[in-house]
Design a protein around this motif. Sequence first.
Motif, PDB file in Angstrom:
ATOM      1  N   MET A 258       1.736   1.661  -3.626  1.00  0.00           N
ATOM      2  CA  MET A 258       0.578   2.168  -4.352  1.00  0.00           C
ATOM      3  C   MET A 258       0.395   3.663  -4.101  1.00  0.00           C
ATOM      4  O   MET A 258       0.042   4.425  -5.005  1.00  0.00           O
ATOM      5  CB  MET A 258      -0.672   1.403  -3.909  1.00  0.00           C
ATOM      6  N   LEU A 259       0.686   4.094  -2.890  1.00  0.00           N
ATOM      7  CA  LEU A 259       0.467   5.489  -2.507  1.00  0.00           C
ATOM      8  C   LEU A 259       1.575   6.408  -3.019  1.00  0.00           C
ATOM      9  O   LEU A 259       1.308   7.546  -3.434  1.00  0.00           O
ATOM     10  CB  LEU A 259       0.383   5.588  -0.983  1.00  0.00           C
ATOM     11  N   THR A 260       2.828   5.926  -3.006  1.00  0.00           N
ATOM     12  CA  THR A 260       3.964   6.796  -3.303  1.00  0.00           C
ATOM     13  C   THR A 260       4.758   6.408  -4.539  1.00  0.00           C
ATOM     14  O   THR A 260       5.542   7.224  -5.046  1.00  0.00           O
ATOM     15  CB  THR A 260       4.938   6.804  -2.114  1.00  0.00           C
ATOM     16  N   SER A 261       4.605   5.149  -5.011  1.00  0.00           N
ATOM     17  CA  SER A 261       5.431   4.618  -6.112  1.00  0.00           C
ATOM     18  C   SER A 261       6.924   4.700  -5.787  1.00  0.00           C
ATOM     19  O   SER A 261       7.761   4.809  -6.688  1.00  0.00           O
ATOM     20  CB  SER A 261       5.147   5.375  -7.427  1.00  0.00           C
TER      21      SER A 261
ATOM     22  N   ILE B 220       0.827  -1.204   0.000  1.00  0.00           N
ATOM     23  CA  ILE B 220       0.000   0.000   0.000  1.00  0.00           C
ATOM     24  C   ILE B 220       0.870   1.266   0.000  1.00  0.00           C
ATOM     25  O   ILE B 220       0.466   2.303  -0.546  1.00  0.00           O
ATOM     26  CB  ILE B 220      -0.986  -0.017   1.183  1.00  0.00           C
ATOM     27  N   VAL B 221       2.090   1.180   0.568  1.00  0.00           N
ATOM     28  CA  VAL B 221       3.015   2.311   0.480  1.00  0.00           C
ATOM     29  C   VAL B 221       3.440   2.525  -0.971  1.00  0.00           C
ATOM     30  O   VAL B 221       3.486   3.663  -1.465  1.00  0.00           O
ATOM     31  CB  VAL B 221       4.250   2.079   1.377  1.00  0.00           C
TER      32      VAL B 221
ATOM     33  N   ASP C 250     -10.521   7.980   1.423  1.00  0.00           N
ATOM     34  CA  ASP C 250      -9.595   8.708   0.556  1.00  0.00           C
ATOM     35  C   ASP C 250      -8.730   9.678   1.354  1.00  0.00           C
ATOM     36  O   ASP C 250      -8.400  10.768   0.867  1.00  0.00           O
ATOM     37  CB  ASP C 250     -10.351   9.452  -0.548  1.00  0.00           C
TER      38      ASP C 250
ATOM     39  N   LEU D   5      -5.850   8.400   3.278  1.00  0.00           N
ATOM     40  CA  LEU D   5      -4.657   7.692   3.723  1.00  0.00           C
ATOM     41  C   LEU D   5      -3.400   8.496   3.381  1.00  0.00           C
ATOM     42  O   LEU D   5      -3.271   9.015   2.271  1.00  0.00           O
ATOM     43  CB  LEU D   5      -4.580   6.314   3.055  1.00  0.00           C
ATOM     44  N   SER D   6      -2.491   8.594   4.334  1.00  0.00           N
ATOM     45  CA  SER D   6      -1.273   9.373   4.118  1.00  0.00           C
ATOM     46  C   SER D   6      -0.056   8.574   4.550  1.00  0.00           C
ATOM     47  O   SER D   6      -0.151   7.631   5.344  1.00  0.00           O
ATOM     48  CB  SER D   6      -1.320  10.683   4.914  1.00  0.00           C
ATOM     49  N   LEU D   7       1.109   8.962   4.049  1.00  0.00           N
ATOM     50  CA  LEU D   7       2.341   8.270   4.386  1.00  0.00           C
ATOM     51  C   LEU D   7       2.695   8.403   5.871  1.00  0.00           C
ATOM     52  O   LEU D   7       3.089   7.408   6.493  1.00  0.00           O
ATOM     53  CB  LEU D   7       3.484   8.800   3.513  1.00  0.00           C
TER      54      LEU D   7
ATOM     55  N   TYR E  38      -8.214   4.643   3.941  1.00  0.00           N
ATOM     56  CA  TYR E  38      -8.170   4.372   2.499  1.00  0.00           C
ATOM     57  C   TYR E  38      -9.555   4.540   1.865  1.00  0.00           C
ATOM     58  O   TYR E  38      -9.701   5.177   0.815  1.00  0.00           O
ATOM     59  CB  TYR E  38      -7.645   2.956   2.255  1.00  0.00           C
TER      60      TYR E  38
END
Length: 438
Positions: free
Chosen positions: A50-53, A47-48, A110, A112-114, A107
Motif C-alpha cells: 500500500m505504501l510503495t506499490s 501495508i508495504v 500519516d 509511516l515510512s519504509l 500510520y
Amino acid sequence: MSYRATEDTAAGKPSRLRQNRDFRLWWGGTMLSAIGDEVTAVALPLIVLMLTSSPLQAGLVGSVEAVPPLLLSLPIGMLVDRVSRRVLMVGASLLSMASIVTVPLAYLADGLSLPQLYVVAFVNSLASTTYRIANTAALPGITGRHKLGEAASQSETIWGTSALVAPPLAGLMFESMSPAAPFFLDALSFVAITVAILAIRSRLGPDGTPPPLHWRRELTAGMRITARLPLVRTLTVLTAVGDFLFAGIGLLLIVLAKDSGASGFQVGTVFTAAGVGSLLGAALAPRVESRLGLRTAVVGKHWLTAALFPLLLLGLPPWGIGAVWGLVAGQVAVLNVIQMKYLMSQVRDDQLGRVEGFMTFLSQSSLPLGYALTGALLDRFGSRDTLLVFEGVLLALACYALVGRGLREGNGPPAGSGTAPPDPSADRPLLTRPGSDR
C-alpha cells in the motif's frame, strides 16, 4: 536437575493437561503469540504494498524477518539456558508490542515510512525467535515429563490453527476496518501474553548459577548434544531433510494446480486441505504412537508419505491434489509431534535452549535453499520430473527411518508412560551448574 528430580516434580502435576492451570496459561499465551505472528506476517507485506506499490520492497521486508532466526538462533538458545526463561519470554513479548504498535500509530499520524517497516520486521522477528525458543524450553517444567506427548500435540495444533485462522483474519481487518487494525490486534495480544506468562507459577528455569561463558563451545553445544543422542539425532535428520524438501512445496502445488486448470480459489483450497490435515495429524499423533509404538509410527509415516506422493503424478483435479497433500501434511504433523516430544524428554532441561536454538537454525536455513532448489527444478525440468526428484528423496528418508539405529534403540517406553528417560553417561550435560542439582 536430574531426571529423577524432574520426574518427582512431574508427579505433582495434574493428571490431565486441562486441569493444569499453568498449562492453560501457557496454551493461551502461545496461541495468542502464534496468531499475532501470523497476522503480522500477512499485514506487513500488505501495508508495504500500500505504501510503495512495489512487490520487490514487500519481498525485501519479508526477507529481513528471516535474518534473526537464521543468524541469531544459536546465541539465543545459549541465552535461554543461562537467563530466566520467564524474563526472556516477557521481555520478548514487550519488545514485540513496543515495535508493532509503532506501525498503526505512525500510520494514523500519516508518518509511516519504509525504513520504519524494515526496523519493525527485524525487531519483531528477533523477539518472536527468542520467545519461541524460550517457550519450548520452558514447557517440560509446566507439564512434567509424563505429559510431554500430549503437550507436543497441543503445540503443533496451536501453530496449525494459527496458520488457518490468522491469514484471513488479517486480510479482513486490513480491508474492512483499517490497515492499522491488524497491528493494534497484534500489539494487544502481547499484553495478554505477558500477563499469562507472569501468572504461571511453575519454575520455568534455568536453575542455579551459570558457569563461565565459553562462546565457541556454547554456540555449538546444541549440535553436539543432538549428535550424541541417537534417537534425537535420527528424528532430527528426518525432520531437517523433510523441511528442506518441502520448503518449496507450496510453489510446486501451485504449479500442479495451475496445470490442472485450477482457479485462484481452488488453489487456496489445496492449502486449506493441508491445514486441516496438519490439525488432524497433530491431534492423532499421541494415539498413533501409543498404538503403533515409536519406530512403527515413524517408519510407517515415511513409507506412507512416499506411497502417497506419486499420486500427484496422475494429473489429479484440484480437489484431488488437496486431498493428497492434506494426507501428507497430516503425516508431517505426526512426525513433528513425535520429534518435539522426544526432544523434550531426552534432552536435559538446562540444555533445551541450546538444542532448540540449533533446531531453529536448521529449519530456517533450509527454507531459502529448499525453495530456491524447487524453483530451479521446476524451471529446468518441469513439474513431473520435480515430483520424481521429491519421490526419490522421500524413498531415501523412508529407508533411513527403517534402518536407522536411533529408532531401534529408542523404541522403549515413551516419555509419557511415566518411565524416566535414560541417563547414560554419554548424555551428561556439557557444562554443569555450580550450586545446582543439574
